[in-house]
Design an enzyme around this catalytic site. Structure first.
Site, PDB file in Angstrom:
ATOM      1  N   ASP A  30       0.855  -1.191   0.000  1.00  0.00           N
ATOM      2  CA  ASP A  30       0.000   0.000   0.000  1.00  0.00           C
ATOM      3  C   ASP A  30       0.892   1.242   0.000  1.00  0.00           C
ATOM      4  O   ASP A  30       1.895   1.304   0.706  1.00  0.00           O
ATOM      5  CB  ASP A  30      -0.912   0.001   1.231  1.00  0.00           C
ATOM      6  CG  ASP A  30      -2.047   1.002   1.107  1.00  0.00           C
ATOM      7  OD1 ASP A  30      -3.206   0.560   1.020  1.00  0.00           O
ATOM      8  OD2 ASP A  30      -1.774   2.221   1.084  1.00  0.00           O
ATOM      9  N   HIS A  98     -10.173  -5.135  -3.307  1.00  0.00           N
ATOM     10  CA  HIS A  98      -8.843  -5.408  -2.764  1.00  0.00           C
ATOM     11  C   HIS A  98      -8.971  -5.832  -1.316  1.00  0.00           C
ATOM     12  O   HIS A  98      -9.861  -5.375  -0.596  1.00  0.00           O
ATOM     13  CB  HIS A  98      -7.926  -4.185  -2.892  1.00  0.00           C
ATOM     14  CG  HIS A  98      -8.526  -2.918  -2.369  1.00  0.00           C
ATOM     15  ND1 HIS A  98      -9.434  -2.175  -3.100  1.00  0.00           N
ATOM     16  CD2 HIS A  98      -8.367  -2.270  -1.194  1.00  0.00           C
ATOM     17  CE1 HIS A  98      -9.795  -1.119  -2.399  1.00  0.00           C
ATOM     18  NE2 HIS A  98      -9.171  -1.162  -1.229  1.00  0.00           N
TER      19      HIS A  98
HETATM   20  P1  AMP Z   1      -9.793   1.438   0.385  1.00  0.00           P
HETATM   21  O1  AMP Z   1     -10.122   2.598   1.287  1.00  0.00           O
HETATM   22  O2  AMP Z   1     -10.071   0.117   1.034  1.00  0.00           O
HETATM   23  O3  AMP Z   1     -10.420   1.578  -0.983  1.00  0.00           O
HETATM   24  O4  AMP Z   1      -8.223   1.465   0.235  1.00  0.00           O
HETATM   25  C1  AMP Z   1      -7.550   1.914  -0.894  1.00  0.00           C
HETATM   26  C2  AMP Z   1      -6.091   1.801  -0.577  1.00  0.00           C
HETATM   27  O5  AMP Z   1      -5.367   1.910  -1.782  1.00  0.00           O
HETATM   28  C3  AMP Z   1      -5.581   2.874   0.384  1.00  0.00           C
HETATM   29  O6  AMP Z   1      -5.015   2.247   1.545  1.00  0.00           O
HETATM   30  C4  AMP Z   1      -4.524   3.607  -0.452  1.00  0.00           C
HETATM   31  O7  AMP Z   1      -3.400   4.011   0.310  1.00  0.00           O
HETATM   32  C5  AMP Z   1      -4.159   2.556  -1.484  1.00  0.00           C
HETATM   33  N1  AMP Z   1      -3.641   3.056  -2.751  1.00  0.00           N
HETATM   34  C6  AMP Z   1      -4.169   3.998  -3.552  1.00  0.00           C
HETATM   35  N2  AMP Z   1      -3.433   4.167  -4.651  1.00  0.00           N
HETATM   36  C7  AMP Z   1      -2.409   3.290  -4.567  1.00  0.00           C
HETATM   37  C8  AMP Z   1      -1.286   2.966  -5.404  1.00  0.00           C
HETATM   38  N3  AMP Z   1      -1.081   3.592  -6.575  1.00  0.00           N
HETATM   39  N4  AMP Z   1      -0.412   2.021  -4.988  1.00  0.00           N
HETATM   40  C9  AMP Z   1      -0.614   1.395  -3.807  1.00  0.00           C
HETATM   41  N5  AMP Z   1      -1.651   1.641  -2.985  1.00  0.00           N
HETATM   42  C10 AMP Z   1      -2.527   2.581  -3.346  1.00  0.00           C
END
Ligand code: AMP
Ligand code: ZN
Length: 110
Positions: A30, A98
């Site tokens: 993440d 995810h």
């Molecule tokens: P959610 O709130 O469950 O949709 O979590 C989305 C997650 O994706 C968050 O913890 C973000 O930090 C992570 N995230 C967003 N963009 C990226 C990226 N390009 N690479 C890795 N993690 C990401």
């Protein structure tokens, strides 16, 4: 989906720090970790969230459940927390399903 950030990661159009890949899933760190180890495990196929699942996804989801602990073990985690946020009300921000894997130290109560 052309507009989906995680589909772009699957396609290699956006970089990620990949820790695991097979035919169906990708796991990477993440970008804003909320624990010592914070991984995201995604299906390569664009599925929005748990509400988007149909019977045809049963085998894929079974495989995902079997794969999560293997990825955690590969990262040296003996225990871990798995979270999947579903929909805006569930706190979902990226609308490609995810599973968060959190660990690396004893986590606070939930
Ligand atoms: P959610 O709130 O469950 O949709 O979590 C989305 C997650 O994706 C968050 O913890 C973000 O930090 C992570 N995230 C967003 N963009 C990226 C990226 N390009 N690479 C890795 N993690 C990401
Ligand atoms: Zn997607």
């Amino acid at each position: 989906m052309t507009d989906c950030i995680f589909c772009k990661i699957v396609a290699g159009d956006i970089p990620s720090s990949k820790v695991y890949e097979d035919d169906d899933f990708l796991a990477f760190h993440d970008i804003a970790p909320k624990a010592d180890t914070h991984l995201l495990v995604i299906p390569k196929q664009h599925i929005v969230n748990l509400n988007d699942l149909a019977d045809e996804h049963g085998a894929l989801m079974g495989k995902l459940m079997l794969t999560l602990p293997k990825i955690a073990a590969d990262q040296g985690l003996q225990g871990f927390r798995t979270i999947t946020n579903t929909g805006v009300e569930g706190g979902q921000e990226v609308f490609h399903m995810h599973f968060h894997i959190l660990g690396g130290s004893t986590l606070p109560g939930f």
